[in-house]
Design a protein around this motif. Structure first.
Motif, PDB file in Angstrom:
ATOM      1  N   ILE A 183       0.844  -1.187   0.000  1.00 60.08           N
ATOM      2  CA  ILE A 183       0.000   0.000   0.000  1.00 60.08           C
ATOM      3  C   ILE A 183       0.884   1.244   0.000  1.00 60.08           C
ATOM      4  CG2 ILE A 183      -1.858  -1.157   1.262  1.00 60.08           C
ATOM      5  CD1 ILE A 183      -0.926   0.337   3.784  1.00 60.08           C
ATOM      6  N   LYS A 184       0.288   2.349  -0.394  1.00 62.75           N
ATOM      7  CA  LYS A 184       0.945   3.638  -0.249  1.00 62.75           C
ATOM      8  C   LYS A 184      -0.099   4.699   0.009  1.00 62.75           C
ATOM      9  CE  LYS A 184       1.147   5.023  -5.146  1.00 62.75           C
ATOM     10  NZ  LYS A 184       2.035   5.555  -6.205  1.00 62.75           N
ATOM     11  N   GLN A 185       0.352   5.822   0.582  1.00 62.93           N
ATOM     12  CA  GLN A 185      -0.544   6.893   0.978  1.00 62.93           C
ATOM     13  C   GLN A 185      -0.723   7.885  -0.169  1.00 62.93           C
ATOM     14  OE1 GLN A 185      -2.072   7.150   4.125  1.00 62.93           O
ATOM     15  NE2 GLN A 185      -3.296   8.738   3.136  1.00 62.93           N
ATOM     16  N   GLY A 186      -1.887   7.883  -0.795  1.00 62.37           N
ATOM     17  CA  GLY A 186      -2.206   8.901  -1.803  1.00 62.37           C
ATOM     18  C   GLY A 186      -1.494   8.700  -3.127  1.00 62.37           C
ATOM     19  N   ASP A 187      -1.919   9.475  -4.146  1.00 60.77           N
ATOM     20  CA  ASP A 187      -1.360   9.353  -5.491  1.00 60.77           C
ATOM     21  C   ASP A 187       0.056   9.906  -5.596  1.00 60.77           C
ATOM     22  OD1 ASP A 187      -3.739   8.225  -6.283  1.00 60.77           O
ATOM     23  OD2 ASP A 187      -4.602  10.137  -6.937  1.00 60.77           O
ATOM     24  N   ALA A 198      -0.481 -10.149   5.867  1.00 62.19           N
ATOM     25  CA  ALA A 198      -1.696  -9.719   6.576  1.00 62.19           C
ATOM     26  C   ALA A 198      -1.425  -8.548   7.513  1.00 62.19           C
ATOM     27  CB  ALA A 198      -2.307 -10.896   7.338  1.00 62.19           C
ATOM     28  N   LYS A 199      -0.605  -7.598   7.049  1.00 65.29           N
ATOM     29  CA  LYS A 199      -0.299  -6.431   7.872  1.00 65.29           C
ATOM     30  C   LYS A 199      -1.110  -5.209   7.465  1.00 65.29           C
ATOM     31  CE  LYS A 199       4.490  -7.850   8.782  1.00 65.29           C
ATOM     32  NZ  LYS A 199       5.928  -7.504   8.570  1.00 65.29           N
ATOM     33  N   VAL A 200      -2.012  -5.367   6.543  1.00 67.39           N
ATOM     34  CA  VAL A 200      -2.803  -4.235   6.099  1.00 67.39           C
ATOM     35  C   VAL A 200      -3.738  -3.798   7.222  1.00 67.39           C
ATOM     36  CG1 VAL A 200      -4.702  -5.629   5.144  1.00 67.39           C
ATOM     37  CG2 VAL A 200      -4.196  -3.376   4.176  1.00 67.39           C
ATOM     38  N   ASP A 201      -3.953  -2.500   7.342  1.00 61.91           N
ATOM     39  CA  ASP A 201      -4.896  -1.978   8.332  1.00 61.91           C
ATOM     40  C   ASP A 201      -6.302  -2.158   7.771  1.00 61.91           C
ATOM     41  OD1 ASP A 201      -6.417  -0.634  10.167  1.00 61.91           O
ATOM     42  OD2 ASP A 201      -5.339   1.278  10.029  1.00 61.91           O
ATOM     43  N   PRO A 202      -7.126  -3.026   8.368  1.00 62.91           N
ATOM     44  CA  PRO A 202      -8.450  -3.300   7.803  1.00 62.91           C
ATOM     45  C   PRO A 202      -9.482  -2.223   8.126  1.00 62.91           C
ATOM     46  CG  PRO A 202      -8.157  -4.585   9.797  1.00 62.91           C
ATOM     47  CD  PRO A 202      -6.852  -3.844   9.575  1.00 62.91           C
ATOM     48  N   ARG A 203      -9.090  -1.193   8.872  1.00 60.99           N
ATOM     49  CA  ARG A 203     -10.080  -0.218   9.346  1.00 60.99           C
ATOM     50  C   ARG A 203     -10.362   0.909   8.363  1.00 60.99           C
ATOM     51  NH1 ARG A 203      -7.095   0.176  15.130  1.00 60.99           N
ATOM     52  NH2 ARG A 203      -5.359   0.280  13.637  1.00 60.99           N
ATOM     53  N   VAL A 204      -9.718   0.849   7.181  1.00 61.85           N
ATOM     54  CA  VAL A 204      -9.952   1.875   6.160  1.00 61.85           C
ATOM     55  C   VAL A 204     -10.074   1.196   4.796  1.00 61.85           C
ATOM     56  CG1 VAL A 204      -8.754   3.701   7.412  1.00 61.85           C
ATOM     57  CG2 VAL A 204      -7.471   2.229   5.838  1.00 61.85           C
ATOM     58  N   TYR A 206      -9.368   0.982   0.588  1.00 63.20           N
ATOM     59  CA  TYR A 206      -8.221   1.262  -0.268  1.00 63.20           C
ATOM     60  C   TYR A 206      -8.684   1.369  -1.715  1.00 63.20           C
ATOM     61  CZ  TYR A 206      -5.554  -0.114   3.841  1.00 63.20           C
ATOM     62  OH  TYR A 206      -5.045  -0.188   5.120  1.00 63.20           O
ATOM     63  N   ARG A 207      -7.915   2.119  -2.497  1.00 68.79           N
ATOM     64  CA  ARG A 207      -8.196   2.270  -3.923  1.00 68.79           C
ATOM     65  C   ARG A 207      -7.214   1.391  -4.696  1.00 68.79           C
ATOM     66  NH1 ARG A 207      -7.232   7.146  -4.169  1.00 68.79           N
ATOM     67  NH2 ARG A 207      -9.372   7.956  -3.920  1.00 68.79           N
ATOM     68  N   CYS A 208      -7.764   0.630  -5.639  1.00 69.58           N
ATOM     69  CA  CYS A 208      -6.929  -0.225  -6.471  1.00 69.58           C
ATOM     70  C   CYS A 208      -7.069   0.235  -7.918  1.00 69.58           C
ATOM     71  CB  CYS A 208      -7.366  -1.687  -6.339  1.00 69.58           C
ATOM     72  SG  CYS A 208      -6.396  -2.837  -7.341  1.00 69.58           S
ATOM     73  N   PRO A 305     -14.091   8.262   1.442  1.00 68.71           N
ATOM     74  CA  PRO A 305     -13.436   7.643   0.277  1.00 68.71           C
ATOM     75  C   PRO A 305     -11.998   7.259   0.602  1.00 68.71           C
ATOM     76  CG  PRO A 305     -14.563   9.688  -0.330  1.00 68.71           C
ATOM     77  CD  PRO A 305     -14.545   9.640   1.167  1.00 68.71           C
ATOM     78  N   PRO A 306     -11.435   6.300  -0.122  1.00 71.32           N
ATOM     79  CA  PRO A 306     -10.070   5.834   0.153  1.00 71.32           C
ATOM     80  C   PRO A 306      -9.049   6.963  -0.022  1.00 71.32           C
ATOM     81  CG  PRO A 306     -11.197   4.342  -1.351  1.00 71.32           C
ATOM     82  CD  PRO A 306     -12.056   5.542  -1.219  1.00 71.32           C
ATOM     83  N   THR A 307      -8.092   6.978   0.853  1.00 76.40           N
ATOM     84  CA  THR A 307      -6.966   7.908   0.719  1.00 76.40           C
ATOM     85  C   THR A 307      -5.665   7.158   0.470  1.00 76.40           C
ATOM     86  OG1 THR A 307      -6.579   7.893   3.110  1.00 76.40           O
ATOM     87  CG2 THR A 307      -8.082   9.583   2.244  1.00 76.40           C
ATOM     88  N   GLN A 308      -5.753   5.808   0.503  1.00 79.41           N
ATOM     89  CA  GLN A 308      -4.565   4.996   0.283  1.00 79.41           C
ATOM     90  C   GLN A 308      -4.785   4.075  -0.921  1.00 79.41           C
ATOM     91  OE1 GLN A 308      -2.486   3.440   3.883  1.00 79.41           O
ATOM     92  NE2 GLN A 308      -4.342   4.091   4.980  1.00 79.41           N
ATOM     93  N   GLU A 309      -3.678   3.772  -1.602  1.00 83.09           N
ATOM     94  CA  GLU A 309      -3.715   2.900  -2.773  1.00 83.09           C
ATOM     95  C   GLU A 309      -3.191   1.525  -2.380  1.00 83.09           C
ATOM     96  OE1 GLU A 309      -1.689   2.646  -7.229  1.00 83.09           O
ATOM     97  OE2 GLU A 309      -1.663   4.550  -6.113  1.00 83.09           O
ATOM     98  N   VAL A 310      -3.715   0.493  -3.030  1.00 84.90           N
ATOM     99  CA  VAL A 310      -3.309  -0.868  -2.713  1.00 84.90           C
ATOM    100  C   VAL A 310      -3.023  -1.650  -3.993  1.00 84.90           C
ATOM    101  CG1 VAL A 310      -5.645  -1.827  -2.722  1.00 84.90           C
ATOM    102  CG2 VAL A 310      -3.875  -2.914  -1.318  1.00 84.90           C
TER     103      VAL A 310
END
Length: 815
Positions: A183-187, A198-204, A206-208, A305-310
């Motif tokens: 993942i990364k934060q923003g564009d 399985a270290k992704v934060d499931p509480r938000v 993500y945009r793919c 809306p998602p702020t992180q990309e996956v």
């Protein structure tokens, strides 16, 4: 509030219909229910539509529709079955989506699903597109709105599948946490962070970003809590369940957080008894204590809306740690089995089906070319026919297909081609590979779809693919030595199910000996229109001769079928069926009739064999649903003789058996069987009466309690519970019938003393509804009306038996 909770249930059963009959046949392993769809509906789907909330004394104070407060998806093929077989629960599910739109700012909680739970990364692009389009169209037809999200079978995912979903307007899907790669934060952020373990934060969310430039939102559910719900007893206590969810919020983050889980929906009631109640109380506890705000994915996505990309882990799934190997190799994932069993059969099974699919593709494209230059577009639209097989709707579909009027033969050809392709998709239903043995009912089911596709290919194009398929199935080695391999399983467990117009005619002929049909009869997915029919009887002998038009409602194929069947008594049948001209049939009919009237039975048999190519009838020719029914019919006198003998033994030797029982000496097993049979039979007969004889029932219950034998608890409790439900329905229709109210109470009090596992769920639902609609009015009259006062006291006593807190129910229930 920035704390949100979403619970997703993936409610699904594989399609179980006989591909030729469009009906689910009896499944003995689901006993005492007819089939597994019916059983799981009773244990789970219905329970969640009317889930209980209990007080501290474990009495019902409210009944709620869980679906309206959670996120959920139902398999389209399951909903299709439910629409026909349990319309009340089906309607409750649709209503839950409507209610959820009120609860969640216009966002319905129902998600679509790829049509028949195919493992999408293992599918070709045509199948992927059809699965997405069919899933969406099915959803729209049922829920009357466009879906925002779509569930992937086994959450098996690749980028091409996500791209096709986004192409069709799907906004989001749900995956397991280990399916996130980085993942990364923003564009603007160029720094990717690895989350593949399985270290992704499931509480938000993500945009793919997808290869086409499209994008889709992905929610990765909380794997730890989901595992706790499915396998670690978290549903043992609804409050603990709620606390476990709400304890997972970060106390330091000021941002909106979504704690969400995803499991098989069957977890709530089928896999875990009372799981539906734990879910209901969990939701109630969270809301009433304002621990978080309940939401669904659509509402949360709109607000935040998602702020992180996956980037995803392609070719991964939620139920196989090896990716998607469970559906194509012996990866080690299975549901157990006997020591030494393996799943090496999975790879050759998929290879055989891939060969069949790839052989059908050019055949379909070539044959459909005469009707359309877009054969796969035609298949995508065929879901409109699958959803509505009425002749007017099918005619509209065919009318708009080729831009010209089709002949009757062309219409049949088009429908057969599309049915061939439908079965070619259904044969990839994921459950065929999920379990431990190739001969299991799920794998046999997908082989039946393969057999139907093979049959249609032969009929529509004269191409024999069966030999090549069977040859490849010899590599599919069973874990059960006597079953040998997939080829043998196909021949012995699949081929007997194959149906054509002659088989339908044979079924009609045999059953007509025991059931009077009208001139036009619906027989599963076929219509039989009788043109000529004679039924003759001489003592135990019965003879049926006839000519009837048999028509498939799925493909419109039809033909006149001629038959003659002679029942010699018991299970002995001799007969035949064939396509004869009217002249041939008329001559045969006269010859057989004359021979039968002359009591020349050998000549009757000889004429049947001379005229009808397909003969030698047996119970095998009957469809499974009628086999037991007709067997019971033809063996009726035998069963009566057995029952008479048992009753004579019981009556003649009762004093001796009673003495042995009273001095605690065990009866010989043979005599105990007699006692069990007679008492079980008598008590069921009493319960089946329209007006139950309470005095007789009481005597039988007391007698049953005196004997220490093991009853058939499952079947006995099932039948008794159904009888109680039927009586409660009658009481609901006639609440003024105080005599019926007294009778229900008496029956329940008697049956409870037998320590049966009575299923009073339906009765409780009816009682709860009456508690809000009927009870208040009569209760208001109780002080000045003796009859009303008596009714109220009896009704409250019934509530005590059914464990419903009527006062609390009246306060919380809504008309």
């Amino acid at each position: 509030m920035n704390r949100f909770v979403c619970i997703h249930g993936h409610f699904y059963q594989p399609p179980r219909e006989n591909p030729w009959l469009d009906e689910v046949e009896v499944q003995d392993s689901a006993y005492p229910y007819h089939d597994w769809n019916e059983r799981v509906t009773a244990e789970c789907y219905a329970r969640n539509a009317a889930a209980r909330i209990l007080d501290n004394n474990r009495r019902i104070v409210d009944i709620v529709n869980n679906y309206s407060k959670i996120s959920f998806n139902f398999g389209p093929t399951l909903l299709s079955w439910m629409q026909k077989k349990d319309p009340e629960i089906y309607a409750a599910i649709l209503e839950a989506d409507r209610l959820s739109q009120e609860n969640f700012a216009g966002h319905g909680s129902a998600m679509a699903q790829v049509y028949n739970h195919m493992i999408m990364p293992l599918s070709n692009v045509q199948d992927k597109r059809s699965q997405v389009i069919w899933g969406i169209k099915d959803f729209e037809a049922r829920f009357k709105r466009k879906p925002e999200g779509m569930w992937l079978g086994e959450t098996a995912v690749d980028l091409e599948t996500l791209d096709l979903m986004a192409e069709q307007g799907i906004k989001f899907t749900v995956l397991a946490p280990h399916q996130a790669k980085r993942i990364k934060q923003g564009d603007q952020d160029m720094l990717w962070r690895d989350v593949s373990v399985a270290k992704v934060d499931p509480r938000v969310p993500y945009r793919c970003y997808l290869p086409s430039g499209r994008q889709i939102a992905i929610f990765f559910y909380d794997g730890t809590i989901s595992m706790g719900v499915a396998f670690e007893g978290l549903l043992n206590n609804g409050e603990h369940f709620a606390r476990r969810l709400t304890d997972n919020f970060s106390v330091t983050s000021p941002n909106a957080q979504l704690v969400h889980i995803a499991t098989d929906g069957e977890t709530y009631g089928h896999h875990h008894k009372f799981g539906d109640m734990a879910l209901a109380y969990c939701l109630h506890y969270i809301e009433s204590n304002q621990l978080a705000q309940l939401t669904n994915y659509g509402e949360f996505l709109q607000k935040f809306p998602p702020t992180q990309e996956v980037e995803i882990v392609e070719n991964s799934s939620w139920s196989c740690v090896h990716g998607i190997e469970r559906w194509r190799s012996d990866c080690g994932c299975s549901t157990g089995g006997q020591p030494g069993w393996n799943q090496k059969w999975r790879a050759p099974l998929r290879q055989a089906l891939d060969w069949l699919r790839d052989s059908l593709i050019p055949l379909y494209e070539t044959q459909m070319a005469g009707f359309s230059n877009d054969p796969w577009g035609v298949r995508n639209k065929y879901i409109d026919v699958v959803l509505d097989r009425s002749e007017p709707n099918m005619a509209r579909f065919l009318q708009g297909l080729a831009g010209r009027v089709l002949t009757d033969d062309e219409k049949i050809k088009v429908l057969k081609l599309l049915e061939m392709q439908t079965n070619a998709m259904l044969m990839y239903t994921s459950c065929g590979w999920f379990f431990n043995e190739v001969s299991g009912i799920e794998t046999v089911q997908i082989l039946k779809y393969a057999a139907r596709a093979i049959q249609l290919a032969q009929e529509v194009a004269g191409v024999n693919l069966e030999e090549g398929f069977i040859t490849r199935m010899t590599e599919v080695i069973s874990n059960v030595p006597e079953l040998k391999d997939g080829a043998n399983i196909y021949r012995t467990m699949v081929k007997p199910s194959v149906v054509n117009l002659l088989r339908v005619g044979a079924h009609y002929a045999m059953t007509s000996l025991f059931e009077k049909y009208s001139s036009q009869t619906n027989m599963y997915s076929y219509m039989v229109k009788s043109e000529q029919y004679d039924l003759k009887q001489a003592g135990r002998l019965k003879l049926a001769i006839g000519r009837a038009m048999v028509r498939s409602k799925d493909t419109w194929e039809q033909a006149y079928v001629c038959f003659a069947v002679l029942h010699l008594g018991d299970h002995n049948f001799i007969g035949g069926v064939d396509y004869l001209s009217l002249e041939e049939f008329t001559k045969m009919r006269q010859l057989i009739s004359n021979a039968f009237l002359a009591s020349d039975i050998p000549n009757v048999i000889g004429i049947i064999k001379d005229y009808l190519k397909y003969h030698n009838y047996s119970l095998w020719h009957l469809f499974k649903e009628e086999q037991q029914k007709i067997l019971n019919e033809v063996l009726g006198s035998t069963m009566d003789d057995i029952e008479t003998s048992f009753r004579q033994i019981y009556d003649n030797h009762y004093p001796l058996m009673q003495i042995k029982n009273e001095i605690s000496l065990p009866l010989p097993r043979m005599l105990m069987t007699v006692v069990e049979f007679v008492l079980n039979r008598d008590i069921i007969l009493v319960l089946e009466q329209e007006d139950v004889d309470i005095t007789r029932l009481k005597l039988l219950v007391e007698e049953m309690k005196r004997w220490s034998f093991k009853r058939d608890h499952a079947n006995f409790a099932f039948l008794a519970s159904e009888r109680i439900s039927a009586l409660m329905k009658r009481f609901n229709d006639h609440p003024e019938n105080i005599h019926l109210l007294e009778k229900i109470i008496s029956i329940l009090e008697l049956l409870i003393t037998l320590n049966l596992d009575l299923e009073t769920w339906k009765a409780q639902n009816i009682y709860f509804s009456m508690g809000s609609k009927v009870y208040p009015d009569i209760n208001s009259q109780a002080e000045k009306d003796d009859l009303a006062n008596r009714w109220v006291k009896l009704f409250e006593h019934l509530g005590d038996i059914l464990q419903v807190n009527i006062t609390a129910s009246f306060m919380t229930a809504k008309p």
